[in-house]
Design a protein around this motif. Sequence first.
Motif, PDB file in Angstrom:
ATOM      1  N   LYS A 204       3.949  -4.060  -2.862  1.00 47.71           N
ATOM      2  CA  LYS A 204       4.463  -2.798  -3.385  1.00 47.71           C
ATOM      3  C   LYS A 204       3.593  -2.292  -4.538  1.00 47.71           C
ATOM      4  O   LYS A 204       3.247  -1.109  -4.615  1.00 47.71           O
ATOM      5  N   LEU A 205       3.211  -3.193  -5.424  1.00 46.07           N
ATOM      6  CA  LEU A 205       2.355  -2.803  -6.545  1.00 46.07           C
ATOM      7  C   LEU A 205       0.982  -2.350  -6.057  1.00 46.07           C
ATOM      8  O   LEU A 205       0.370  -1.458  -6.650  1.00 46.07           O
ATOM      9  N   SER A 206       0.492  -2.939  -4.970  1.00 44.72           N
ATOM     10  CA  SER A 206      -0.807  -2.541  -4.420  1.00 44.72           C
ATOM     11  C   SER A 206      -0.769  -1.099  -3.938  1.00 44.72           C
ATOM     12  O   SER A 206      -1.683  -0.313  -4.187  1.00 44.72           O
ATOM     13  N   ARG A 207       0.295  -0.735  -3.260  1.00 43.05           N
ATOM     14  CA  ARG A 207       0.424   0.648  -2.773  1.00 43.05           C
ATOM     15  C   ARG A 207       0.565   1.619  -3.931  1.00 43.05           C
ATOM     16  O   ARG A 207      -0.045   2.682  -3.945  1.00 43.05           O
ATOM     17  N   ASP A 208       1.365   1.246  -4.942  1.00 43.14           N
ATOM     18  CA  ASP A 208       1.517   2.108  -6.117  1.00 43.14           C
ATOM     19  C   ASP A 208       0.183   2.314  -6.810  1.00 43.14           C
ATOM     20  O   ASP A 208      -0.138   3.419  -7.268  1.00 43.14           O
ATOM     21  N   SER A 209      -0.617   1.261  -6.888  1.00 42.52           N
ATOM     22  CA  SER A 209      -1.926   1.352  -7.536  1.00 42.52           C
ATOM     23  C   SER A 209      -2.823   2.343  -6.809  1.00 42.52           C
ATOM     24  O   SER A 209      -3.481   3.182  -7.432  1.00 42.52           O
ATOM     25  N   GLN A 210      -2.834   2.282  -5.470  1.00 40.19           N
ATOM     26  CA  GLN A 210      -3.648   3.222  -4.699  1.00 40.19           C
ATOM     27  C   GLN A 210      -3.178   4.667  -4.896  1.00 40.19           C
ATOM     28  O   GLN A 210      -3.976   5.596  -4.973  1.00 40.19           O
ATOM     29  N   ALA A 250      -3.096   4.828 -13.939  1.00 40.75           N
ATOM     30  CA  ALA A 250      -3.622   4.053 -12.813  1.00 40.75           C
ATOM     31  C   ALA A 250      -4.015   2.651 -13.261  1.00 40.75           C
ATOM     32  O   ALA A 250      -3.788   1.664 -12.549  1.00 40.75           O
ATOM     33  N   PHE A 251      -4.600   2.568 -14.477  1.00 41.29           N
ATOM     34  CA  PHE A 251      -4.998   1.265 -15.016  1.00 41.29           C
ATOM     35  C   PHE A 251      -3.778   0.367 -15.237  1.00 41.29           C
ATOM     36  O   PHE A 251      -3.792  -0.815 -14.904  1.00 41.29           O
ATOM     37  N   SER A 252      -2.715   0.949 -15.799  1.00 39.44           N
ATOM     38  CA  SER A 252      -1.502   0.171 -16.066  1.00 39.44           C
ATOM     39  C   SER A 252      -0.901  -0.369 -14.770  1.00 39.44           C
ATOM     40  O   SER A 252      -0.498  -1.532 -14.685  1.00 39.44           O
ATOM     41  N   THR A 253      -0.863   0.507 -13.746  1.00 37.06           N
ATOM     42  CA  THR A 253      -0.337   0.064 -12.447  1.00 37.06           C
ATOM     43  C   THR A 253      -1.228  -1.021 -11.847  1.00 37.06           C
ATOM     44  O   THR A 253      -0.734  -2.012 -11.299  1.00 37.06           O
ATOM     45  N   ALA A 254      -2.557  -0.828 -11.976  1.00 39.56           N
ATOM     46  CA  ALA A 254      -3.489  -1.831 -11.451  1.00 39.56           C
ATOM     47  C   ALA A 254      -3.323  -3.160 -12.184  1.00 39.56           C
ATOM     48  O   ALA A 254      -3.401  -4.238 -11.569  1.00 39.56           O
ATOM     49  N   MET A 255      -3.096  -3.102 -13.504  1.00 37.43           N
ATOM     50  CA  MET A 255      -2.919  -4.338 -14.263  1.00 37.43           C
ATOM     51  C   MET A 255      -1.649  -5.080 -13.847  1.00 37.43           C
ATOM     52  O   MET A 255      -1.624  -6.303 -13.793  1.00 37.43           O
ATOM     53  N   GLN A 322      -2.275  -7.552   1.637  1.00 38.50           N
ATOM     54  CA  GLN A 322      -1.172  -6.736   1.116  1.00 38.50           C
ATOM     55  C   GLN A 322      -1.709  -5.429   0.570  1.00 38.50           C
ATOM     56  O   GLN A 322      -1.141  -4.350   0.781  1.00 38.50           O
ATOM     57  N   ARG A 323      -2.818  -5.508  -0.155  1.00 42.18           N
ATOM     58  CA  ARG A 323      -3.411  -4.308  -0.743  1.00 42.18           C
ATOM     59  C   ARG A 323      -3.931  -3.378   0.355  1.00 42.18           C
ATOM     60  O   ARG A 323      -3.734  -2.162   0.309  1.00 42.18           O
ATOM     61  N   ALA A 324      -4.610  -3.981   1.351  1.00 42.48           N
ATOM     62  CA  ALA A 324      -5.156  -3.166   2.435  1.00 42.48           C
ATOM     63  C   ALA A 324      -4.054  -2.605   3.317  1.00 42.48           C
ATOM     64  O   ALA A 324      -4.228  -1.554   3.945  1.00 42.48           O
ATOM     65  N   ALA A 325      -2.910  -3.281   3.376  1.00 42.85           N
ATOM     66  CA  ALA A 325      -1.796  -2.772   4.178  1.00 42.85           C
ATOM     67  C   ALA A 325      -1.322  -1.429   3.637  1.00 42.85           C
ATOM     68  O   ALA A 325      -1.034  -0.494   4.399  1.00 42.85           O
ATOM     69  N   GLY A 326      -1.251  -1.345   2.299  1.00 45.33           N
ATOM     70  CA  GLY A 326      -0.881  -0.060   1.694  1.00 45.33           C
ATOM     71  C   GLY A 326      -1.891   1.019   2.028  1.00 45.33           C
ATOM     72  O   GLY A 326      -1.534   2.158   2.354  1.00 45.33           O
TER      73      GLY A 326
END
Length: 605
Positions: A204-210, A250-255, A322-326
């Motif tokens: 979920k965080l991976s999709r939010d980051s993108q 975006a940085f905060s979400t990525a972190m 997971q990241r690529a799924a988003g």
Amino acid sequence: MSTTNNGQPEARELKKGSLAAFKGLMPFLKPYRNRFLIAGIALIVAAGSTLAIPYAFKQMIDLGFGANAGVRSATHVNQVFLALFAVATVLALATAARFYSVSWLGERVTADIRNAVYSHVVQQSPEFFETTKTGEVLSRLTTDTTLIQSVVGTSISMALRNVLLFLGGLVMLFVTSPKLTGIIIGLLVLTVLPIVIFGRRVRKLSRDSQDRVADASAMAGEILNAMPTVQAFTHEKLEAQRFGGSVEGAFSTAMRRIQARAFLTMLAIVLVFGTIVFVLWLGAHAVLEGSMTGGDLGQFILYASIVAGAIGALSEVMGEAQRAAGATERLLELLAVRSDIQDPAQPQALPPRAANGAALSLADVSFSYPSRPDTLALDHVTLDVKPGETIAVVGPSGAGKTTLFQMLLRFYDPQSGAIRLDGTDIRLLDLHTLRGAVGIVPQDTVIFSADAMENIRYGRADATDQEVIQAARLAAAHEFIERLPNGYKSFLGERGVRLSGGQRQRIAIARALLKNPPLLLLDEATSALDAESERLVQGALEAAMVGRTTIIIAHRLATVQRADRIIVMEDGRIVETGNHQSLVALGGIYANLAALQFHNVHVTH
């Protein structure tokens, strides 16, 4: 695929899990089955070679250093080391073949996806671009496809490799010591559950980051395309702060994503290796008791390391997956969007072109923009235009003039009524056939990052250089193009920044003239020209109108006085029709507009 009111696709089943998301990539993977087969064979050979190494070490320990070691065992040690080197050589060749194959697949599939997404996006109707930011589309074309490249070109291969190593290592662990293996499996099952649960949060965080990266890209694209306005209002610092805030978001979400992945990796390593260390402690005591040989324990340690390494690598790969799924979901959403404007299943053909242009009719046409469904942009408009007739459309801003042009090009379909070109409903025509019969000079001229020749040739891709130059002469553009440093081969800059407004307008007029359509739409075609250029272009346009039907939108009434008919629009309706003299005599909206403009002209002079 249907879309919601805001143009975004409805929720789909693929969002339930990352594996479901990757199913959408199958059409892009199927054409390269042979490559996958080669990579699969190389993968199996490499995994088999890796699994053979611990057995060689067992032989070396038991035969070379065991209690019965002697002169005869030296030969066995030599043979074991030669076999070990042979296995390593096979492993190297198989690994290189696997790396090349999967890397090729990653690059090829990514290129195919980028082409498919871009080709799909450029066929969408203006409704799509009303609700979707260009920067977001660009982010999906670049960042998201790069993530998919990583999965196809690396992660899938790594995942399969480690699955094989895990299963093969597990089998060999059972062969070496069923008792210790049973204990290790029981403990590993208990460690998997928290890893799986926490992995969902990472996804979920991976999709939010993108999404946050796409928002920042969209904001940057919007501001960079409006730099003259930003600088004119001295908003440079403000826009830099806005972008900085978006980047920080975006940085905060990525972190948060990175922290979650780091914790997931730590959890997996601690739990898995803790389990293995405990079991190896039991094995060491078994050797001391004499129930295992030193070679067996060495082999068990190596296979346990392989199994543990495979699990650790799989957890890492799962994080990437997971990241690529988003990213995959976002790209598939884009590919799933279907424009409401589609070619008919059995398109009709237009009749042969008449010598004097096309006939056009609007029958009780009503239309509301999707973003403003309660407001009629066109309200029961009925209009018949004869072949060769020149119609001028005037009225205050928001009257529906530009909407009329968009309907004629079938950028939108009316909610009621019909538009016919040469007697054929335009919804029954192939879009390329319809738009090929219509030429337009828009108010906001688009100049591409190419030379002058190619910008004009955009009107008809197969035109010769001489035809391009002739169109430029008709549009009064030839002289200024010839004065450019490289003439027609001069690069005009991004969005035509090296040209004046009037020069850009003349390039657009030349483009439309080169197309030579039976129906010509002029949207404020001379609005950006000085008096001399307007005189030249007006003469060229009058010559170009011969043999075709022309509809002109103009706020400057001086440019429409010679039209066959003038249509006055207000609030989406046609409220007055006639020529200049009859409409002035009518004393209505047109008369007021004419009085204001000609009075101002009089005062100026």
